[in-house]
Design a protein around this motif. Structure first.
Motif, PDB file in Angstrom:
ATOM      1  N   ARG A  96       0.880  -1.287  -0.176  1.00 36.83           N
ATOM      2  CA  ARG A  96       0.103  -0.006   0.060  1.00 36.83           C
ATOM      3  C   ARG A  96       0.799   1.211  -0.099  1.00 36.83           C
ATOM      4  N   VAL A  97       0.294   2.230  -0.504  1.00 32.56           N
ATOM      5  CA  VAL A  97       1.113   3.585  -0.816  1.00 32.56           C
ATOM      6  C   VAL A  97       1.610   3.871   0.803  1.00 32.56           C
TER       7      VAL A  97
ATOM      8  N   ARG B 165       3.240  11.967  -7.643  1.00 32.84           N
ATOM      9  CA  ARG B 165       3.397  12.538  -6.577  1.00 32.84           C
ATOM     10  C   ARG B 165       3.931  11.616  -5.265  1.00 32.84           C
ATOM     11  N   VAL B 166       3.249  10.404  -5.313  1.00 33.10           N
ATOM     12  CA  VAL B 166       4.017   9.415  -4.301  1.00 33.10           C
ATOM     13  C   VAL B 166       5.320   9.213  -4.651  1.00 33.10           C
TER      14      VAL B 166
ATOM     15  N   GLU C  92      -4.229   1.953  -8.082  1.00 33.17           N
ATOM     16  CA  GLU C  92      -5.503   2.377  -7.996  1.00 33.17           C
ATOM     17  C   GLU C  92      -5.248   3.886  -7.979  1.00 33.17           C
ATOM     18  N   LEU C  93      -4.024   4.183  -8.145  1.00 32.28           N
ATOM     19  CA  LEU C  93      -3.866   5.600  -8.248  1.00 32.28           C
ATOM     20  C   LEU C  93      -3.721   6.161  -9.960  1.00 32.28           C
ATOM     21  N   SER C  94      -4.170   7.316 -10.097  1.00 31.99           N
ATOM     22  CA  SER C  94      -3.720   8.058 -11.200  1.00 31.99           C
ATOM     23  C   SER C  94      -2.536   8.545 -11.814  1.00 31.99           C
ATOM     24  N   GLY C  95      -2.250   8.727 -12.937  1.00 31.62           N
ATOM     25  CA  GLY C  95      -0.752   9.043 -13.150  1.00 31.62           C
ATOM     26  C   GLY C  95      -0.070  10.084 -12.518  1.00 31.62           C
TER      27      GLY C  95
ATOM     28  N   VAL D 129      -5.242   8.246   0.379  1.00 30.41           N
ATOM     29  CA  VAL D 129      -4.304   7.493  -0.455  1.00 30.41           C
ATOM     30  C   VAL D 129      -3.436   6.547   0.117  1.00 30.41           C
ATOM     31  N   ALA D 130      -3.153   6.804   1.418  1.00 27.62           N
ATOM     32  CA  ALA D 130      -2.146   5.632   1.993  1.00 27.62           C
ATOM     33  C   ALA D 130      -2.626   4.211   2.140  1.00 27.62           C
ATOM     34  N   GLN D 131      -4.132   4.056   1.834  1.00 27.09           N
ATOM     35  CA  GLN D 131      -4.586   2.908   1.936  1.00 27.09           C
ATOM     36  C   GLN D 131      -4.594   2.251   0.654  1.00 27.09           C
TER      37      GLN D 131
END
Lengths: 321, 351
Positions: free
Chosen positions: B112-113, B163-164, B155-158, B148-150
């Motif tokens: 996970r993030v 950003r991560v 599941e993230l957009s580009g 977003v941490a979960q």
């Protein structure tokens, strides 16, 4: 054959476990033979769904409403078999990634022969002659040798040239190029844009060019459709769109392009916020949440498409005729 | 000011990947230079743009600078001290960070993030205290919501994945950030957001950045200096504004002219550059660019030009750098359309 394209009130919905995605909503589009139509917008705004609907490549969970009129025939209502026959001969697609567009275990020559399967009047040798002539026309030197190459032996720019040659071999009335330069370097992009600009002079069908690169759209297109949240928010002639954009989204999109500024900017312009969720699209204007000129009706009433005297179409409450 | 990171005459070589020739003739082995004679520096707190086509060696150079690819000749120095042993490189990597090209691919799909964000601390065995507070502050720094941490990377957009990547790269407060194509595949608005974020954090923490890209219209707004690469060699370096105003190498000039302009009245009829970048295994003799160069002379085919300083802070690898005095004279005459800067030089040089 050249025929005109008239898309009327085209909507596409996808059934997904999370709900129904309204990927495309009430799209109207007209094109005459010889025109280059540009479709521009951010990721997830429905550009790919739209070209997939044109090319009949939508996944099985898609539900299509509305009409795609091509040369007087409605493609949506046509039975699948006849639609495939018509499309194979008339509609060709150049995809974004030229690597995956080809079969990696066949030479490009063999694949281009197969693309001409509808020409039962031609023999294999004649087909190979047509391929060589077409490869030459798209700027591939030594076409005889290149026909015996496998796709991985070609560079990205060359593969995209072969993909364009493949599309033109069927002599289509409608050529769809879906982000044809996105995967390429700036120098290869310039060469492919140059090739398309040259081809459009002799080609008398319709070209639909999808890109998020405004420079490419400005260079090649006659008419531009700006898409957002599955809708066409603005449409007009290329000069009108770039010089006198009416919709706030078009203005914001144009203002974001760093290529428009020669002097160094401390901060690059952006459009705050994110595109709407298409599972539950907003009842009002789809751009209302990010719009700088938003006022009362924007959040509640869906704006109708207003046709301006210049032939410009804008879907915005703030635009007055 | 002394350089933060510098390379001197850096070479990176590989064996020619030809199985049969190696089998028949195992010795001597033929080496091929992927990078050749790269002399480059980045000052503390500055942003350097590294520009070139695919296959020009931009990514290899970045990897070599951090010791992820071994160099075969030359020197790498960090704050004046040579970096040579694996331990030196580990220490260098502790002070620097790399954002890899594929934002989602560089994040482990099974974590996970939140876990991914804490990973740099785990790898360096640093005590973090309250992990969830740390993750929250890292997400806030790059403008992502706590939820977003979960999420898992897919599941993230580009834009979110970038950003991560920024948050992970800057977690340990590096002195140097190497960002490999940080905006490839992003929409123009999201591209601006990611670059503004990097610029804001850079102003706040004062790290130096090397941004690798082939997007010229973007790099001119975010870099202080530019280094242009062609076939594993630097062909030009200089302050960004000057390079755009007066490119000295014909390759730089053609790159600038290749960029499409979002103006429907400026449809180009002339093609700025023909041909493709040659293979690294068959480097052209003489100047590597001569086959594509509109101004190539007999000397360019025979003799390789040196990488020389032609003006303060400006180096170029060309026998006939586009003359500075010539360009200054051109700039004094207001040209009708000279937005892209180089149309005049072309005519003069051909004359």
């Amino acid at each position: 054959m050249s025929a005109s394209l008239a898309v009327r009130d085209l909507s596409v919905r996808y059934q997904t476990p999370r709900g129904e995605v309204h990927a495309l909503r009430h799209v109207d589009l007209d094109a005459e033979p010889g025109q280059v139509i540009g479709i521009v917008g951010e990721s997830g705004c429905g550009k790919s769904t739209f070209v997939s609907a044109l090319a009949n490549l939508l996944p099985p969970n898609a539900m299509v409403e509305g009409a795609i009129g091509y040369g007087g025939t409605d493609l949506v209502g046509l039975d699948p078999c006849r639609r495939r026959m018509l499309q194979g001969n008339e509609i060709a697609l150049v995809s974004q990634d030229p690597m995956t567009a080809f079969n990696p275990v066949l030479t490009v020559g063999d694949q281009l022969v197969d693309f001409q399967h509808h020409r039962s009047d031609l023999g294999r040798a004649e087909k190979r002659r047509r391929i060589a002539a077409m490869l030459e026309r798209v700027g591939i030197s030594d076409p005889e040798r290149r026909m015996n190459s496998y796709p991985h032996e070609l560079s990205g720019g060359m593969r995209q040239r072969v993909a364009i040659a493949a599309a033109l071999l069927t002599d289509p009335g409608l050529l769809i190029a879906d982000e044809p330069t996105t995967a390429l370097d700036v120098t290869m992009e310039a060469q492919i844009v140059h090739l398309l600009a040259e081809l459009r002079r002799e080609y008398n069908g319709i070209i639909v060019l999808v890109s998020h690169h405004l420079g490419v759209i400005a260079e090649l297109c006659d008419r531009v459709y700006v898409m957002y949240g599955g809708e066409v928010l603005e449409a007009g002639d290329v000069e009108e769109i770039f010089d006198r954009p009416r919709h706030p989204y078009t203005r914001a999109l144009l203002a974001c392009d760093p290529a428009r500024f020669d002097e160094r900017l401390e901060r690059l312009p952006t459009i705050p916020g994110a595109p709407p969720n298409l599972i539950d699209p907003p009842p009002g204007c789809s751009f209302a949440a990010r719009c700088s000129r938003v006022f009362a009706p924007c959040h509640t009433t869906h704006p109708a498409a207003k046709v301006l005297p210049t032939g410009h179409v804008a879907r915005c409450h703030a635009v007055v005729l | 000011m002394s350089a933060l990171l510098a390379t001197e005459d850096l070479d990176v070589s590989l064996l020619r990947p030809n199985f049969v020739s190696r089998l028949l003739n195992p010795w001597p082995r033929k080496l091929f230079n992927i990078l050749e004679g790269v002399t480059l520096f980045v000052l503390p707190g500055e942003t350097l743009g590294l520009v070139g086509e695919s296959g020009s060696g931009k990514t290899t150079l970045a990897r070599t600078m951090l010791g992820l690819t071994r160099h075969s000749a030359g020197r790498i120095t960090f704050e004046g001290r040579e970096v040579r042993t694996p331990a030196d490189f580990r220490a260098l990597r502790r002070q620097s960070a790399m954002m890899f090209q594929d934002p989602t691919g560089s994040l482990s799909p099974r974590l996970r993030v939140g876990t991914l964000l804490a990973e740099p601390f785990t790898i360096r065995r640093m005590a973090v205290g309250d992990r969830s507070a740390l993750v929250r502050s890292m997400l806030a720094q790059v403008g992502l919501p706590e939820s977003v941490a979960q999420l898992y990377p897919h599941e993230l957009s580009g834009g979110q994945a970038r950003r991560v990547g920024v948050a992970r790269a800057l977690a340990l407060r590096p002195r140097l950030l190497l960002a490999d194509e940080p905006t490839a595949g992003l929409d123009v608005s999201v591209q601006g957001e990611v670059l503004n974020l990097i610029a804001d954090l850079r102003r706040e923490h004062g790290f130096a950045a090397i941004i690798i890209t082939h997007n010229l219209s973007m790099i001119r707004h975010v870099s202080d200096r530019l280094a242009i690469m062609y076939l594993g060699r630097l062909v030009e370096t200089g302050p960004t504004a000057e390079v755009f105003k007066r490119p000295l190498h014909p390759y730089t000039a053609t790159l600038i002219r290749s960029e499409p302009v979002p103006d429907p009245r400026r449809k180009r009829t002339e093609l700025a550059i023909r041909g493709e970048i040659p293979s690294i295994f068959s480097r052209p003799a003489g100047c590597e660019f001569h086959a594509r160069c509109p101004f190539a002379q007999p000397r360019c085919r025979a003799e390789a030009p040196a990488y020389q300083a032609v003006a303060p802070g400006r180096n170029v690898r060309c026998h006939y750098p586009m003359e500075i005095e010539q360009q200054e004279r051109d700039a004094a005459i207001p040209a009708p359309i000279n937005r892209r800067g180089s149309s005049n030089e072309v005519e003069h040089r051909q004359a």
